[in-house]
Motif scaffolding. Structure first.
Motif, short mmCIF file in Angstrom:
data_model
loop_
_atom_site.label_atom_id
_atom_site.label_comp_id
_atom_site.label_asym_id
_atom_site.label_seq_id
_atom_site.Cartn_x
_atom_site.Cartn_y
_atom_site.Cartn_z
N MET A 127 0.92 -1.19 0.13
CA MET A 127 0.18 0.14 0.04
C MET A 127 0.70 1.00 -0.16
N GLY A 128 0.47 2.63 -0.69
CA GLY A 128 1.32 3.21 -0.97
C GLY A 128 0.63 4.98 -1.11
N TRP A 129 1.18 5.88 -0.49
CA TRP A 129 0.13 7.25 -0.99
C TRP A 129 1.24 7.71 -2.25
N TYR A 130 0.77 8.63 -3.00
CA TYR A 130 1.26 9.48 -3.89
C TYR A 130 0.34 10.90 -4.35
N ARG A 131 1.61 11.96 -4.69
CA ARG A 131 0.35 13.13 -4.53
C ARG A 131 0.55 13.65 -5.65
N GLN A 132 0.30 14.61 -6.71
CA GLN A 132 0.58 14.90 -7.54
C GLN A 132 -0.02 17.05 -7.07
N ALA A 133 1.00 17.69 -7.25
CA ALA A 133 -0.28 18.67 -6.82
C ALA A 133 -0.04 19.94 -8.62
N PRO A 134 -0.32 20.63 -8.62
CA PRO A 134 -1.12 21.49 -9.93
C PRO A 134 0.59 21.29 -10.71
N GLY A 135 0.67 21.19 -11.50
CA GLY A 135 1.39 21.29 -12.89
C GLY A 135 2.55 21.17 -12.48
N LYS A 136 2.51 19.41 -12.29
CA LYS A 136 3.91 18.81 -11.27
C LYS A 136 3.48 16.95 -11.50
N GLU A 137 4.82 16.53 -11.65
CA GLU A 137 4.25 15.10 -11.85
C GLU A 137 3.83 14.12 -10.84
N ARG A 138 3.03 13.13 -10.95
CA ARG A 138 2.35 12.33 -9.35
C ARG A 138 4.15 11.88 -8.74
N PRO A 152 3.45 24.43 3.09
CA PRO A 152 2.20 24.51 1.84
C PRO A 152 2.60 23.88 0.59
N GLU A 153 4.06 23.88 0.52
CA GLU A 153 4.27 22.89 -0.23
C GLU A 153 3.69 21.62 -0.42
N ASP A 154 2.84 20.87 0.61
CA ASP A 154 2.62 19.57 0.90
C ASP A 154 1.21 19.31 -0.07
N THR A 155 0.67 21.00 -0.75
CA THR A 155 -0.85 21.04 -0.89
C THR A 155 -0.94 19.86 -2.13
N ALA A 156 -1.82 19.28 -2.24
CA ALA A 156 -1.57 17.86 -4.06
C ALA A 156 -2.92 17.26 -3.37
N VAL A 157 -3.07 16.85 -4.60
CA VAL A 157 -4.19 15.53 -4.24
C VAL A 157 -3.23 14.39 -4.00
N TYR A 158 -3.97 13.30 -3.23
CA TYR A 158 -3.25 12.50 -2.37
C TYR A 158 -4.12 10.94 -3.38
N TYR A 159 -3.19 10.57 -3.73
CA TYR A 159 -3.57 8.97 -4.51
C TYR A 159 -3.55 8.06 -3.52
N CYS A 160 -4.00 7.00 -3.25
CA CYS A 160 -4.05 5.80 -2.14
C CYS A 160 -3.57 4.97 -3.35
N ASN A 161 -2.54 4.56 -3.15
CA ASN A 161 -2.18 3.11 -4.37
C ASN A 161 -2.07 1.79 -3.78
N ALA A 162 -2.05 0.26 -4.10
CA ALA A 162 -1.65 -0.70 -3.99
C ALA A 162 -1.41 -1.25 -5.33
N LEU A 163 -0.45 -2.04 -4.38
CA LEU A 163 0.58 -3.26 -6.11
C LEU A 163 -0.34 -4.41 -5.36
N ASN A 164 -0.65 -5.31 -6.54
CA ASN A 164 -0.71 -6.67 -5.49
C ASN A 164 1.05 -7.25 -5.88
N VAL A 165 0.87 -8.02 -5.24
CA VAL A 165 2.69 -8.72 -5.22
C VAL A 165 2.58 -9.89 -6.69
N ARG A 166 1.80 -10.24 -6.15
CA ARG A 166 1.37 -11.70 -6.66
C ARG A 166 1.22 -11.37 -8.59
N ASP A 167 0.33 -10.39 -8.94
CA ASP A 167 0.46 -10.43 -11.13
C ASP A 167 0.47 -9.04 -11.12
N ARG A 168 1.67 -8.18 -9.73
CA ARG A 168 2.03 -6.89 -10.55
C ARG A 168 0.40 -5.23 -10.96
#
Length: 117
Positions: free
Chosen positions: A34-45, A87-103
Motif C-alpha cells: 500500500m502506498g500514497w502518492y501526490r500530485q500538485a498542480p503542474g507537477k508530476e505524481r 504549503p508545499e504539501d498541498t496536492a491531491v493525494y492518491y492511495c495506491n495498491a500493488l498486488n505483489v502476486r500479479d503486479r
C-alpha cells in the motif's frame, strides 16, 4: 478488481496535521503493498510513502520525520498521518495498491489536501 476508498483530506493551516485513510475492497489486503502518492498542480505524481504487508516502510525525503504511513491488517486499512504540514504539501493525494502476486496496480480517486493560512 480492487477498489480503493480514500478519506481524510481537507484544508489545514501550516504546522497542522491531517490523517488520510484508504480501505481496499476485496480480501487480498495481505497481498498488497500500500502506498500514497501526490500530485500538485503542474507537477508530476510523486511517491509519498509505501508500506508492505510486514510493516516495512519507505518515505520520500521531503516527508521523512513528518509523515507516518501505517496499516491495520485486521481492518484492511492504510493510514497516512501527516504532521507539521507545509504549503508545499498541498496536492491531491492518491492511495495506491500493488498486488505483489500479479503486479496489478490500483489507484484511488484522490483526495485534496490544502495547506494554507
Amino acid at each position: 478488481q480492487v477498489q480503493l476508498v480514500e478519506s481524510g483530506g481537507g484544508l489545514v493551516q501550516p504546522g497542522g496535521s491531517l490523517r488520510l485513510s484508504c480501505a481496499p475492497s476485496g480480501k487480498i489486503f495481505a497481498l498488497l503493498i500500500m502506498g500514497w502518492y501526490r500530485q500538485a498542480p503542474g507537477k508530476e505524481r510523486e511517491l509519498v510513502a509505501t508500506v508492505n504487508s510486514g510493516g516495512g516502510t519507505n518515505y520520500a525525503d521531503s516527508v521523512k520525520g513528518r509523515f507516518i504511513i501505517s496499516r491495520d491488517n485486521a481492518k484492511s486499512t492504510v493510514f497516512l498521518q501527516m504532521n507539521s504540514l507545509k504549503p508545499e504539501d498541498t496536492a491531491v493525494y492518491y492511495c495506491n495498491a500493488l498486488n505483489v502476486r500479479d503486479r496489478t496496480n490500483y489507484w484511488g480517486q484522490g483526495t485534496q489536501v490544502t495547506v494554507s493560512s
